[in-house]
Design a protein around this motif. Structure first.
Motif, short mmCIF file in Angstrom:
data_model
loop_
_atom_site.label_atom_id
_atom_site.label_comp_id
_atom_site.label_asym_id
_atom_site.label_seq_id
_atom_site.Cartn_x
_atom_site.Cartn_y
_atom_site.Cartn_z
N GLY A 82 0.81 -1.21 0.00
CA GLY A 82 0.00 0.00 0.00
C GLY A 82 0.85 1.26 0.00
O GLY A 82 0.54 2.24 -0.69
N ALA A 83 1.94 1.24 0.77
CA ALA A 83 2.83 2.41 0.83
C ALA A 83 3.62 2.55 -0.46
O ALA A 83 3.86 3.67 -0.95
N MET A 84 4.05 1.43 -1.04
CA MET A 84 4.81 1.48 -2.29
C MET A 84 4.00 2.08 -3.43
O MET A 84 4.55 2.71 -4.33
N ALA A 85 2.68 1.89 -3.38
CA ALA A 85 1.82 2.46 -4.42
C ALA A 85 1.85 3.98 -4.39
O ALA A 85 1.57 4.64 -5.41
N ARG A 140 10.02 5.45 -4.33
CA ARG A 140 11.40 5.19 -3.89
C ARG A 140 11.47 4.11 -2.82
O ARG A 140 12.56 3.71 -2.42
N LEU A 141 10.33 3.64 -2.34
CA LEU A 141 10.30 2.73 -1.19
C LEU A 141 10.59 1.29 -1.60
O LEU A 141 9.96 0.75 -2.52
N HIS A 142 11.53 0.67 -0.89
CA HIS A 142 11.85 -0.74 -1.06
C HIS A 142 11.79 -1.43 0.30
O HIS A 142 11.81 -0.76 1.35
N CYS A 143 11.73 -2.76 0.29
CA CYS A 143 11.71 -3.53 1.54
C CYS A 143 12.80 -4.60 1.51
O CYS A 143 12.94 -5.32 0.51
N MET A 144 13.56 -4.70 2.59
CA MET A 144 14.62 -5.68 2.72
C MET A 144 14.23 -6.67 3.83
O MET A 144 14.05 -6.28 4.98
N TRP A 145 14.08 -7.94 3.46
CA TRP A 145 13.68 -8.99 4.40
C TRP A 145 14.90 -9.84 4.74
O TRP A 145 15.45 -10.52 3.87
N LEU A 146 15.32 -9.83 6.01
CA LEU A 146 16.42 -10.67 6.47
C LEU A 146 15.90 -11.69 7.46
O LEU A 146 15.31 -11.33 8.48
N GLY A 147 16.11 -12.97 7.17
CA GLY A 147 15.68 -14.02 8.09
C GLY A 147 15.11 -15.20 7.32
O GLY A 147 14.99 -15.19 6.10
N HIS A 148 14.79 -16.22 8.07
CA HIS A 148 14.13 -17.38 7.48
C HIS A 148 13.17 -17.95 8.50
O HIS A 148 13.13 -17.55 9.66
N GLY A 149 12.35 -18.88 8.07
CA GLY A 149 11.38 -19.48 8.96
C GLY A 149 10.38 -20.31 8.18
O GLY A 149 10.45 -20.41 6.94
N PRO A 150 9.42 -20.89 8.87
CA PRO A 150 8.47 -21.81 8.22
C PRO A 150 7.58 -21.16 7.17
O PRO A 150 7.02 -21.84 6.32
N ASP A 151 7.46 -19.83 7.21
CA ASP A 151 6.59 -19.15 6.25
C ASP A 151 7.36 -18.41 5.16
O ASP A 151 6.80 -17.57 4.45
N ALA A 159 3.57 -12.66 -6.42
CA ALA A 159 2.24 -12.48 -7.02
C ALA A 159 1.76 -11.04 -6.92
O ALA A 159 0.74 -10.68 -7.53
N GLY A 160 2.46 -10.22 -6.16
CA GLY A 160 2.03 -8.84 -5.93
C GLY A 160 2.54 -7.88 -6.99
O GLY A 160 3.34 -8.24 -7.86
N PRO A 161 2.13 -6.64 -6.89
CA PRO A 161 2.47 -5.65 -7.92
C PRO A 161 3.87 -5.05 -7.79
O PRO A 161 4.33 -4.36 -8.70
N PHE A 162 4.56 -5.28 -6.66
CA PHE A 162 5.85 -4.61 -6.44
C PHE A 162 6.95 -5.62 -6.09
O PHE A 162 7.83 -5.33 -5.27
N ALA A 163 6.91 -6.78 -6.73
CA ALA A 163 7.87 -7.84 -6.40
C ALA A 163 9.32 -7.37 -6.55
O ALA A 163 10.19 -7.76 -5.76
N HIS A 164 9.58 -6.52 -7.54
CA HIS A 164 10.96 -6.09 -7.81
C HIS A 164 11.47 -5.13 -6.73
O HIS A 164 12.68 -4.83 -6.70
N ARG A 165 10.59 -4.68 -5.85
CA ARG A 165 11.03 -3.76 -4.78
C ARG A 165 11.08 -4.44 -3.42
O ARG A 165 11.32 -3.79 -2.40
N ILE A 202 4.46 3.99 7.76
CA ILE A 202 5.58 3.82 6.82
C ILE A 202 5.70 5.06 5.95
O ILE A 202 6.79 5.61 5.76
N LEU A 203 4.57 5.53 5.43
CA LEU A 203 4.59 6.73 4.59
C LEU A 203 5.04 7.96 5.38
O LEU A 203 5.75 8.82 4.84
N ARG A 204 4.66 8.02 6.62
CA ARG A 204 5.09 9.16 7.45
C ARG A 204 6.61 9.18 7.58
O ARG A 204 7.24 10.24 7.47
N LEU A 205 7.22 8.01 7.76
CA LEU A 205 8.68 7.97 7.91
C LEU A 205 9.40 8.03 6.57
O LEU A 205 10.63 8.10 6.55
#
Length: 358
Positions: free
Chosen positions: A207-210, A214-225, A235-241, A318-321
């Motif tokens: 929602g914020a990326m829309a 300039r907003l990207h997300c970095m996911w560090l970690g692993h787990g069952p999900d 499957a989402g609209p911003f996979a490349h970010r 997120i948008l505020r920051l």
């Protein structure tokens, strides 16, 4: 003072990170520290060049006589002022060895009560010091009937040098991941599990990326999900970010690469080391208002507390920051906040003070 830390857990856990950070903090403060550790494990590797004398040992469980033998031998040889334990399987061995050798014992508990009723009743009463790592965790023991004077709080220490902001390191990581220098990066560092609020965060991020290109997300970690999250991202609209980096042993450099950190848990957290480490690197934190997370930041000053699971609230925060005029002063305040409340210097001093108070 002389300390013998006992921590033979071979795994990379929050308790293991605390064990290493506290042992290093005490060395930095000028104390003599030795440690009984799992040979060739994470703790042993982390303490190998930190001035801590290491004794190899294994406690498979509370009945493992080899662990008793090695710990007893080290304690008898060193005659420390305190035995310090961090892991449940070593609580009772340390109580017994402390009694036999006349050495006081300090135990740390990193979870809200998951011990048996007997252990939960006796251990805070038998250890000379029993520490919870947050006020939230302490209250859980008080709710079980443990007298308030028996449960003290000592927060996780954070090495300010390891977590310092580093523009050169940031640029190198962004370049490697194919992101421009003016990017705004939200980081998630932790277990990839539904209870951590990852699905709330993903919806809020999209929602914020829309609204913020300039907003990207970095996911560090692993787990069952991990797989399910990856499939939703693709499957989402911003996979490349979205950048899923998996498990990384040394996460500290990546704090420099993020503009803000999200801690979106929907289940109770005892504390939240990643929140403190991110702030030490100058990144403000968006945290769920649940469990011990509120104790890790200064709301409205070094970050924001948000209702768990509320996608709209997280998107708006997120948008505020994303506004540098809001985010950057919070980042400056965040580093000062951590230095004053969670730095190794502060926690080592507080540990000694609490050990000295009857």
């Amino acid at each position: 003072m002389k300390f013998l830390f006992v921590g033979t857990n071979p795994e990379n856990t929050g308790a293991a990170t605390h064990f290493v950070a506290l042992a290093q903090a005490m060395v930095e403060a000028g104390h003599q520290v030795s440690a009984v550790v799992f040979p060739d494990g994470l703790i042993a590797h982390s303490l190998a060049h930190s001035g801590v004398r290491l004794y190899p040992a294994k406690f498979r469980n509370v009945f493992d006589l080899r662990g008793y033998r090695a710990t007893f031998k080290a304690a008898r040889e060193l005659r420390p002022d305190w035995l310090v334990g961090n892991f449940g399987k070593e609580y009772w061995p340390l109580i017994l060895i402390g009694r036999l050798l006349g050495i006081p014992v300090a135990l740390f508990r990193h979870r809200t009560p998951a011990m048996s009723r007997i252990s939960g009743y006796l251990l805070p009463r038998l250890a000379q010091r029993f520490f919870a790592v947050s006020q939230h965790a302490r209250q859980a023991y008080l709710d079980r009937g443990v007298p308030a004077q028996l449960v003290r709080v000592l927060y996780n220490p954070v090495n300010m040098n390891l977590c310092r902001p580093d523009a050169q390191r940031r640029n190198a990581i962004l370049h490697r991941l194919g992101m421009p220098r003016d990017v705004i990066v939200l980081g998630y560092f932790g277990r990839i599990h539904g209870s951590k609020g990852i699905h709330t965060l993903l919806e809020a991020m999209d929602g914020a990326m829309a609204q913020e290109p300039r907003l990207h997300c970095m996911w560090l970690g692993h787990g069952p999900d991990s797989q399910a999250l990856g499939e939703r991202i693709e499957a989402g609209p911003f996979a490349h970010r979205h950048h899923m980096l998996g498990w990384i042993d040394e996460v500290h450099p990546y704090y420099s690469a993020i503009s803000m950190l999200a801690f979106p848990s929907i289940a109770t957290e005892t504390f939240g080391r990643v929140s403190v480490e991110a702030q030490a690197a100058g990144a403000p934190v968006l945290g769920s208002d649940i469990g011990g997370i509120p104790e890790t930041l200064s709301p409205g000053v070094t970050g924001l507390l948000l209702p768990p699971g509320d996608v709209a609230a997280w998107r708006d925060a997120i948008l505020r920051l994303c506004d540098a005029q809001v985010r950057e002063p919070m980042g400056v305040a965040a580093r000062d906040f951590v230095d004053s409340h969670f730095s190794t210097r502060v926690i080592a001093s507080e540990f000694v003070r609490l050990l000295g108070n009857g």
